[in-house]
Design a protein around this motif. Sequence first.
Motif, mmCIF file in Angstrom:
data_model
loop_
_atom_site.group_PDB
_atom_site.id
_atom_site.type_symbol
_atom_site.label_atom_id
_atom_site.label_comp_id
_atom_site.label_asym_id
_atom_site.label_seq_id
_atom_site.Cartn_x
_atom_site.Cartn_y
_atom_site.Cartn_z
ATOM 1 N N SER A 216 0.800 -1.227 0.000
ATOM 2 C CA SER A 216 0.000 0.000 0.000
ATOM 3 C C SER A 216 0.833 1.278 0.000
ATOM 4 N N ASP A 217 2.168 1.183 0.054
ATOM 5 C CA ASP A 217 3.023 2.369 0.118
ATOM 6 C C ASP A 217 3.234 2.943 -1.288
ATOM 7 N N PHE A 218 3.113 4.244 -1.410
ATOM 8 C CA PHE A 218 3.320 4.869 -2.717
ATOM 9 C C PHE A 218 4.495 5.854 -2.723
ATOM 10 N N GLY A 219 4.930 6.325 -1.538
ATOM 11 C CA GLY A 219 5.985 7.327 -1.466
ATOM 12 C C GLY A 219 7.304 6.851 -2.049
ATOM 13 N N THR A 220 7.719 5.642 -1.695
ATOM 14 C CA THR A 220 9.002 5.109 -2.167
ATOM 15 C C THR A 220 9.020 4.890 -3.674
ATOM 16 N N PRO A 221 8.052 4.139 -4.257
ATOM 17 C CA PRO A 221 8.066 3.978 -5.711
ATOM 18 C C PRO A 221 7.871 5.291 -6.462
ATOM 19 N N MET A 222 7.183 6.254 -5.864
ATOM 20 C CA MET A 222 7.008 7.554 -6.504
ATOM 21 C C MET A 222 8.347 8.284 -6.631
ATOM 22 N N LEU A 223 9.202 8.151 -5.589
ATOM 23 C CA LEU A 223 10.475 8.871 -5.577
ATOM 24 C C LEU A 223 11.551 8.194 -6.412
ATOM 25 N N ILE A 224 11.655 6.871 -6.344
ATOM 26 C CA ILE A 224 12.768 6.190 -7.022
ATOM 27 C C ILE A 224 12.328 5.159 -8.055
ATOM 28 N N GLY A 225 11.015 5.043 -8.261
ATOM 29 C CA GLY A 225 10.541 4.048 -9.221
ATOM 30 C C GLY A 225 10.848 4.415 -10.655
ATOM 31 N N GLU A 226 10.792 5.720 -10.975
ATOM 32 C CA GLU A 226 10.941 6.231 -12.324
ATOM 33 C C GLU A 226 10.012 5.466 -13.279
ATOM 34 N N GLY A 227 10.547 4.691 -14.199
ATOM 35 C CA GLY A 227 9.691 3.989 -15.158
ATOM 36 C C GLY A 227 8.968 2.797 -14.575
ATOM 37 N N TYR A 228 9.382 2.356 -13.382
ATOM 38 C CA TYR A 228 8.762 1.186 -12.755
ATOM 39 C C TYR A 228 7.584 1.665 -11.909
ATOM 40 N N THR A 388 -15.359 -5.357 15.132
ATOM 41 C CA THR A 388 -15.046 -5.623 13.720
ATOM 42 C C THR A 388 -14.800 -4.323 12.965
ATOM 43 N N LEU A 389 -15.669 -3.330 13.201
ATOM 44 C CA LEU A 389 -15.544 -2.056 12.488
ATOM 45 C C LEU A 389 -14.245 -1.330 12.817
ATOM 46 N N THR A 390 -13.802 -1.425 14.062
ATOM 47 C CA THR A 390 -12.587 -0.714 14.461
ATOM 48 C C THR A 390 -11.340 -1.287 13.801
ATOM 49 N N MET A 391 -11.422 -2.514 13.270
ATOM 50 C CA MET A 391 -10.279 -3.112 12.590
ATOM 51 C C MET A 391 -10.210 -2.725 11.112
ATOM 52 N N PHE A 392 -11.283 -2.158 10.577
ATOM 53 C CA PHE A 392 -11.305 -1.805 9.160
ATOM 54 C C PHE A 392 -10.196 -0.829 8.759
ATOM 55 N N PRO A 393 -9.947 0.229 9.535
ATOM 56 C CA PRO A 393 -8.861 1.144 9.160
ATOM 57 C C PRO A 393 -7.494 0.464 9.106
ATOM 58 N N TYR A 394 -7.324 -0.624 9.867
ATOM 59 C CA TYR A 394 -6.073 -1.389 9.824
ATOM 60 C C TYR A 394 -5.894 -2.035 8.457
ATOM 61 N N ILE A 395 -7.003 -2.424 7.828
ATOM 62 C CA ILE A 395 -6.960 -3.097 6.539
ATOM 63 C C ILE A 395 -6.808 -2.105 5.395
ATOM 64 N N ILE A 396 -7.464 -0.949 5.516
ATOM 65 C CA ILE A 396 -7.540 0.002 4.407
ATOM 66 C C ILE A 396 -6.248 0.817 4.301
ATOM 67 N N PRO A 397 -5.604 0.879 3.124
ATOM 68 C CA PRO A 397 -4.424 1.729 2.946
ATOM 69 C C PRO A 397 -4.747 3.197 3.191
ATOM 70 N N GLY A 398 -3.743 3.945 3.633
ATOM 71 C CA GLY A 398 -3.959 5.346 3.969
ATOM 72 C C GLY A 398 -4.442 6.179 2.797
ATOM 73 N N SER A 399 -3.901 5.919 1.596
ATOM 74 C CA SER A 399 -4.313 6.694 0.423
ATOM 75 C C SER A 399 -5.788 6.485 0.117
ATOM 76 N N VAL A 400 -6.276 5.256 0.299
ATOM 77 C CA VAL A 400 -7.693 4.953 0.059
ATOM 78 C C VAL A 400 -8.561 5.682 1.086
ATOM 79 N N LEU A 401 -8.114 5.678 2.348
ATOM 80 C CA LEU A 401 -8.872 6.376 3.392
ATOM 81 C C LEU A 401 -8.927 7.874 3.099
ATOM 82 N N GLY A 402 -7.798 8.437 2.657
ATOM 83 C CA GLY A 402 -7.763 9.865 2.325
ATOM 84 C C GLY A 402 -8.717 10.207 1.188
ATOM 85 N N ILE A 403 -8.707 9.392 0.151
ATOM 86 C CA ILE A 403 -9.597 9.621 -0.993
ATOM 87 C C ILE A 403 -11.054 9.501 -0.562
ATOM 88 N N SER A 404 -11.355 8.489 0.242
ATOM 89 C CA SER A 404 -12.737 8.290 0.699
ATOM 90 C C SER A 404 -13.218 9.469 1.548
#
Length: 551
Positions: A216-228, A388-404
């Motif tokens: 779920s991490d996007f910061g690292t591939p965004m910085l050094i992924g380039e074409g990947y 059960t509901l309190t565990m949902f944020p553990y499953i959801i990536p941060g970017s998805v939570l931000g967009i939602s």
Amino acid sequence: MKSGIKKLNMWQVLAFAILALFLMFVVYPIGLILYKSILMQDGSISFSYFGKFFSKKFYWSTLVNSFKVTIASTLVSAVLGLIMAYVLRSVQIRGSKYLNILIVISYLSPPFIGAYAWVQLLGRNGFITRILNSMFNVQLGGIYGFSGIVLVFSLQSFPLVYMYVSGALKNLDNSLNEAAESLGCSVFQRVTRVIVPLVTPTLLASSLLVFMRVFSDFGTPMLIGEGYKTFPVLLYSQFMGEVSTDDHYAAALCVIVIGITLILFFLQKYIGNKLTYSMSALKPMQAEKATGIRNILAHAFVYLVVLVAVLPQLTVISTSFMETKGASYTGQFTLENYKNILMPKNISTITNTYLFGLAAILLVVVLGVLVSYLTVRKRSFLTSILDTLTMFPYIIPGSVLGISFLYAFNRKPLLLSGTAIIIIISLCIRRMPYTIRSSTAIIGQISPSIEEAAISLGATERKTFLKIMVPMMMAGVLSGAIMSWITLISELSSSIILYTSKTQTLTVAIYAEVIRSNFGNAAAYSTILTFTSVLSLLLFFKVSGNNDISV
């Protein structure tokens, strides 16, 4: 005539109130994403956005790339974490107490800071790259792409495996190891046939946590992924890109991420429920003093791994005091970078981080204690739903939570986008599951007979909870809160989607400065974040009274 309606007690009212909060800030935003993913521009319902993703290689190849990176990083982290845990548990290593702290610090730092630091070391114009190019008369391409992403993620994630496996080894009965030795097994045979099978459930569970974190991490591939390009980068660009953005398509991508992380979560639960077991360490494993080549190799391996793991932090701290010209360092000592970030227009970034973090951690502690108490002591169908509901944020990536959150709270009557409130709530929701789980474990260790005794002496349930349970839980809750605070101030994935110029935090500022090639300012911001994490970790050790952070 008696009424048939049962009067609600205080705990039921609390359960309903907290459930309403989670319905509003978890269920409603995620439900909106699900709806938006199948809603066409003309108002009709269709699954064409999912068809668009799977029909074009440009899109689905990012998902394949994410799995390649995640699987490779998880395997390297698992092997490295297992070896480090075994060596430090079985061999007396000089300074192991401080090495343990350094390993934890390397994990607590955000992955994208590690990526930025490795660019300074192994980028096309990096310090180590220039040395290698001049020594061997070559022109190295740098750390970018698949191998660089895997390197950064592995060094960032192996401490998590190390902490879990180290805890498992602490509970291992060493008589099994000694029995294998008496039967003629070599060290390698004992490790592969006795130690590894016994810690495999813990190893698999921690590896799945690494898998979910890396995927779920996007910061690292965004910085050094380039074409990947990886899937989180595609998701971010579809929602926040400067061109070709599509909210509905981004929602469909969010649903795909949620589906994948749900599968991983249930897989982790299955492993936890079916494969784990308890063991009484009648004779716990003790670190023994090694001699000869074994001692040299053990020390060399541990020191080298720890050095490489903390190298990004050391690089960031040292470069924060260096003068920059453009994107390059002159090597001259300066305090100009700190003057820049401490200017009145920039100081709010630092204060925002602390103020938002403190507000979020207060909510986390209060709600975490209440939820854990309700789910352990006041079990019912309602509290089961809440658990059960309190565990949902553990499953959801941060970017998805931000967009939602932007989808859900971008119009009246709940117009929260652009405010500090929405960032505080997102931080609180993201980190609360960790505090709930730690608080639940603490409550489980407190006998219900203590509460029963207080009530029998005339105390009310409310007074018993506030005067007895809360003080008994407090040490453990504070320890968990400090660890939550460290991860909370390092949050990037949701904050970078929700922030504005007035609500920018340290992680967002670091990312923005790196993108602009203002490496001096980025290093200064990163150093402040690193020292905050180190001081918080030392405070954790002081409060918990334990220098061993194994899980």
